[in-house]
Design a protein around this motif. Structure first.
Motif, PDB file in Angstrom:
ATOM      1  N   UNK A   1       0.841  -1.207   0.000  1.00  0.00           N
ATOM      2  CA  UNK A   1       0.000   0.000   0.000  1.00  0.00           C
ATOM      3  C   UNK A   1       0.873   1.253   0.000  1.00  0.00           C
ATOM      4  N   UNK A   2       1.979   1.183   0.738  1.00  0.00           N
ATOM      5  CA  UNK A   2       2.885   2.349   0.777  1.00  0.00           C
ATOM      6  C   UNK A   2       3.400   2.635  -0.639  1.00  0.00           C
ATOM      7  N   UNK A   3       3.835   1.584  -1.321  1.00  0.00           N
ATOM      8  CA  UNK A   3       4.371   1.762  -2.678  1.00  0.00           C
ATOM      9  C   UNK A   3       3.296   2.314  -3.615  1.00  0.00           C
ATOM     10  N   UNK A   4       2.073   1.793  -3.495  1.00  0.00           N
ATOM     11  CA  UNK A   4       0.982   2.287  -4.339  1.00  0.00           C
ATOM     12  C   UNK A   4       0.750   3.775  -4.069  1.00  0.00           C
ATOM     13  N   UNK A   5       0.829   4.160  -2.803  1.00  0.00           N
ATOM     14  CA  UNK A   5       0.634   5.568  -2.436  1.00  0.00           C
ATOM     15  C   UNK A   5       1.747   6.455  -2.987  1.00  0.00           C
ATOM     16  N   UNK A   6       2.988   6.000  -2.848  1.00  0.00           N
ATOM     17  CA  UNK A   6       4.117   6.799  -3.344  1.00  0.00           C
ATOM     18  C   UNK A   6       3.998   6.970  -4.859  1.00  0.00           C
ATOM     19  N   UNK A   7       3.680   5.872  -5.556  1.00  0.00           N
ATOM     20  CA  UNK A   7       3.576   5.932  -7.022  1.00  0.00           C
ATOM     21  C   UNK A   7       2.447   6.854  -7.447  1.00  0.00           C
ATOM     22  N   UNK A   8       1.358   6.850  -6.680  1.00  0.00           N
ATOM     23  CA  UNK A   8       0.246   7.764  -6.974  1.00  0.00           C
ATOM     24  C   UNK A   8       0.728   9.210  -6.864  1.00  0.00           C
ATOM     25  N   UNK A   9       1.469   9.491  -5.797  1.00  0.00           N
ATOM     26  CA  UNK A   9       2.002  10.845  -5.599  1.00  0.00           C
ATOM     27  C   UNK A   9       2.913  11.254  -6.745  1.00  0.00           C
ATOM     28  N   UNK A  10       3.768  10.351  -7.154  1.00  0.00           N
ATOM     29  CA  UNK A  10       4.683  10.659  -8.273  1.00  0.00           C
ATOM     30  C   UNK A  10       3.887  11.011  -9.528  1.00  0.00           C
TER      31      UNK A  10
ATOM     32  N   UNK B   1       0.635  12.071  -9.737  1.00  0.00           N
ATOM     33  CA  UNK B   1      -0.113  13.321  -9.557  1.00  0.00           C
ATOM     34  C   UNK B   1       0.772  14.526  -9.795  1.00  0.00           C
ATOM     35  N   UNK B   2       2.008  14.426  -9.303  1.00  0.00           N
ATOM     36  CA  UNK B   2       2.921  15.574  -9.413  1.00  0.00           C
ATOM     37  C   UNK B   2       3.602  15.625 -10.770  1.00  0.00           C
ATOM     38  N   UNK B   3       3.263  14.671 -11.640  1.00  0.00           N
ATOM     39  CA  UNK B   3       3.839  14.667 -12.985  1.00  0.00           C
ATOM     40  C   UNK B   3       5.319  14.352 -13.002  1.00  0.00           C
ATOM     41  N   UNK B   4       5.778  13.630 -11.977  1.00  0.00           N
ATOM     42  CA  UNK B   4       7.208  13.322 -11.905  1.00  0.00           C
ATOM     43  C   UNK B   4       7.549  12.143 -12.809  1.00  0.00           C
TER      44      UNK B   4
END
Ligand SMILES: Cc1ncc(C[n+]2csc(CCOP(=O)(O)OP(=O)(O)O)c2C)c(N)n1
Ligand SMILES: [Mg+2]
Length: 283
Positions: free
Chosen positions: A123-132, A134-137
């Motif tokens: 879940x942590x990885x899914x959350x981090x990837x979502x953030x990446x 969203x921020x267009x990284x």
């Protein structure tokens, strides 16, 4: 022919570091650390956009070792890359160490996710990837999850979420070493065919020889080209990988270095790994 000779060498160094660290400690999670040496070598030696001199670098790729008990493998890779001096490896599990048995993002340079309670890292990885995203990284998150860890329902919730949201930047890597804490995965909670299973969850999935740095490299390179689908590598590994004695030892999940046979096999493996490293470095 091995295209990535330097990665094979790095994998051997990681393997040697793990063994020496656990021998010094007197016990530790050997089997599941050994099975990801080649993977960590390919990630840190070739694919990760990270900077050991600046662990908090903006837009870096992230690693989430969801099977956190394999911390010694991650620490070895980080030390080999220069995140901290190699001597620190021998402080594993000591009071006040920066290297606790399981990864802690508040203690170790290069560790971005605290793990150890199986399932949660997915879940942590899914959350981090979502953030990446969203921020267009332009950054990836590499999730490393154990085959036994898949007993945790949380993994499957995370996979459904990753597939639904087409998080192609979250590279899911299942360490299929066929064993968990106390036996064969197929006898405890049979995962059946993990490739078919992940495909049915919507993932583009590759099954890869986890002892072959070239194969791992090619799979990651191929999956990075996928743009509109979740991606997964089922890493075909051996628990205790790379050291025959430990591959054959049934109870190799957490090894205690407390008998002559284990200590002699370990000393022999140290010698062999050192000889291989010296030979490769002399080339
Ligand atoms: C929630 C939770 N339950 C139990 C444990 C204890 N535990 C640590 S490792 C492990 C087995 C994991 O098997 P697998 O994911 O296959 O790891 P590997 O074979 O790579 O060592 C268990 C049950 C834990 N860390 N977290
Ligand atoms: Mg396993």
């Amino acid at each position: 022919m091995n295209k990535n000779k330097n990665l094979k060498l790095l994998a051997a160094k990681i393997r040697l570091d793990i063994l020496e660290m656990l021998m010094h400690r007197g016990y530790g999670h050997l089997g599941g650390s050994m099975s990801v040496c080649e993977l960590f070598a390919v990630l840190y030696g070739k694919h990760l956009n990270v900077d050991p001199k600046n662990p908090g670098k903006e837009d870096r790729d992230m690693v989430v070792l969801s099977k956190g008990h394999a911390g010694p493998a991650w620490y070895s890779a980080l030390a080999e890359m220069g995140y901290f001096p190699k001597e620190v490896l021998l402080t594993l599990n000591d009071g006040g160490t920066i290297l606790p048995s399981h990864p802690d993002r508040n203690l170790t340079p290069g560790v971005d996710a605290t793990t150890g309670s199986l399932g949660q890292g997915t879940s942590i990885a899914a959350g981090i990837a979502t953030g990446q995203k969203y921020k267009g990284k332009n950054a990836y998150t590499y999730m490393i999850v154990g085959d036994g860890e898949l007993n945790e329902g949380q993994c499957w919730e995370a996979f459904m979420y990753i597939a639904q949201n087409k998080l192609n930047n979250c590279i899911v890597i299942i360490d299929d070493n066929k064993r968990q804490l106390d036996g064969y995965t197929k006898d405890i909670m049979n995962p059946f065919d993990l490739k078919v299973k992940m495909e049915s969850f919507g993932f583009k999935t590759l099954r890869v020889d986890g002892g072959d740095v070239d194969a791992i490299d090619e799979a990651i390179t191929e999956l990075k080209k996928v743009k509109d689908q979740a991606v997964c590598i089922v890493l075909d590994t051996i628990k205790g990988q790379g050291i025959k004695y430990f591959e054959d030892l049934f109870s190799n999940h957490s090894v205690k270095f407390n008998n002559d046979e284990i200590n002699a096999a370990s000393e022999k493996a140290v010698k062999e790994l050192k000889a291989f490293i010296a030979k490769e470095e002399a080339k």
